[in-house]
Design a protein around this motif. Structure first.
Motif, short mmCIF file in Angstrom:
data_model
loop_
_atom_site.label_atom_id
_atom_site.label_comp_id
_atom_site.label_asym_id
_atom_site.label_seq_id
_atom_site.Cartn_x
_atom_site.Cartn_y
_atom_site.Cartn_z
N HIS A 272 0.14 -1.43 5.47
CA HIS A 272 -1.03 -1.22 5.54
C HIS A 272 -1.42 0.15 6.54
N GLY B 287 -13.09 8.54 -6.60
CA GLY B 287 -12.52 7.88 -5.17
C GLY B 287 -13.57 8.20 -4.00
N ASP B 288 -14.70 8.96 -4.18
CA ASP B 288 -15.39 9.13 -3.23
C ASP B 288 -16.84 8.45 -3.36
N LEU C 196 0.92 -1.29 0.11
CA LEU C 196 -0.03 -0.13 0.16
C LEU C 196 0.91 1.22 0.04
N LYS D 236 -10.40 3.70 8.32
CA LYS D 236 -9.63 4.40 7.45
C LYS D 236 -8.76 3.66 6.38
N LEU D 237 -8.31 2.57 6.77
CA LEU D 237 -7.59 1.64 5.70
C LEU D 237 -8.61 1.21 4.57
N ARG E 88 -11.27 3.19 -2.16
CA ARG E 88 -10.95 4.30 -3.07
C ARG E 88 -10.09 4.09 -3.99
N LYS E 89 -8.84 3.42 -3.47
CA LYS E 89 -7.81 3.03 -4.54
C LYS E 89 -8.18 2.19 -5.67
N ASN F 172 -9.67 3.42 2.24
CA ASN F 172 -8.58 3.95 1.52
C ASN F 172 -8.54 2.72 0.39
#
Length: 297
Positions: A35, A139-140, A10, A122-123, A129-130, A126
């Motif tokens: 991560h 991404g949102d 990541l 959060k992870l 989004r990626k 993330n």
């Protein structure tokens, strides 16, 4: 040590973007390194999981469902070695507080759950989004989606070696981030040939696998992976799974980026709550429910 599944770093994006997309299309799973979840927090959370699942059953039963199958799951005839507790919305301070109160968590336990929930939320967002951005989707797109977690305990004995810890299944959500037991093996995923391969422990890493909603969201591009847990030794096995899934009343369909004249829409719109109920009522735990939601034309 990673088994045969791809390993995604990541800290090496966007260079790893294509590798992540390929892993999710071909395998439906991969190993995640670098991560950002602190190893000490992962260790503390695993200890806490053991403590919570050792609570009296009358306390564990207070962990009720927010959607079908999201709360306490006792041992059953189908999965006699497995039990679990669930938190429906990791990103909600109120939901985290309710979960802790239901289980009479001590102050230090509550703090560990709060810190882990914050880090894993959060992870998970993330990674979502990626993956979306690798297909040119904003991404949102997952803003407002829920992160749930389920803490799992497998009670293996000498007599149960060689048997199933949990049945063959797919996850119902979009993606799952798994903190597997770093000492006890047993996780297996189905590869492209239909054979199960062992995913051996790799301390400090996490496993990403895709669920049924990923196939719907991507209009069939992303691969939902079947997996299971096998009993290989007489011991207790603990794990923590975090699921990214749509709100239960959201109408779910593939974004326009995945639909065109060459790729017609595969699934009729439905809500996640309807899908969870369909899986639960029909005992359709290995992707079969998706076939019931395909477009008629």
């Amino acid at each position: 040590m990673a088994g045969q599944i791809p390993v995604i770093d990541l800290e090496d994006f966007p260079r790893e973007s294509e590798k992540l997309r390929e892993a999710c299309e071909k395998w439906g799973c991969c190993r995640i390194i670098n991560h950002g979840v602190p190893p000490t927090l992962m260790s503390e959370m695993k200890t806490l999981v053991g403590s919570l699942l050792d609570l009296p059953v009358e306390i564990k039963r207070r962990n009720t469902d927010a959607v079908a199958g999201s709360g306490y799951m006792a041992r059953s005839e189908v999965n006699p070695l497995y039990e679990a507790l669930g938190l429906y919305d990791v990103g909600s301070a109120e939901a985290v507080d309710t979960f802790c109160s239901q289980l009479e968590a001590f102050p230090h336990q509550r703090k560990t759950i709060e810190l882990y929930a914050e880090a894993i939320y959060k992870l998970t967002m993330n990674i979502g989004r990626k993956l979306a951005m690798s297909y040119g989707v904003a991404g949102d797109v997952f803003n407002g989606w829920n992160c749930q977690f389920r803490i799992n305990k497998y009670s293996f004995t000498q007599e149960t070696i060689g048997s199933s810890g949990v049945q063959i299944h797919t996850d119902s959500g979009f993606l799952t981030i798994l903190q597997d037991d770093e000492n006890v093996s047993g996780l297996e995923v189905m590869d492209q040939s239909g054979s199960f391969i062992a995913i051996d422990p790799w301390p400090g890493t996490l496993v990403l696998n895709l669920g049924d909603i990923a196939t719907v969201w991507s209009n069939g591009r992303l691969h939902t992976v079947k997996h299971r847990v096998q009993c290989r030794e007489a011991t207790t096995r603990l794990s923590i799974a975090t699921f990214l899934a749509p709100p239960k009343d959201m109408l779910l369909e593939a974004p326009p980026e995945f639909v065109d004249s060459q790729h017609p829409r595969l699934y009729a719109p439905f809500t996640y709550e309807h899908f969870r109920n369909l899986r639960s009522a029909g005992k359709l735990h290995a992707g079969e429910a998706l076939e019931l939601l395909r477009c008629k034309n």
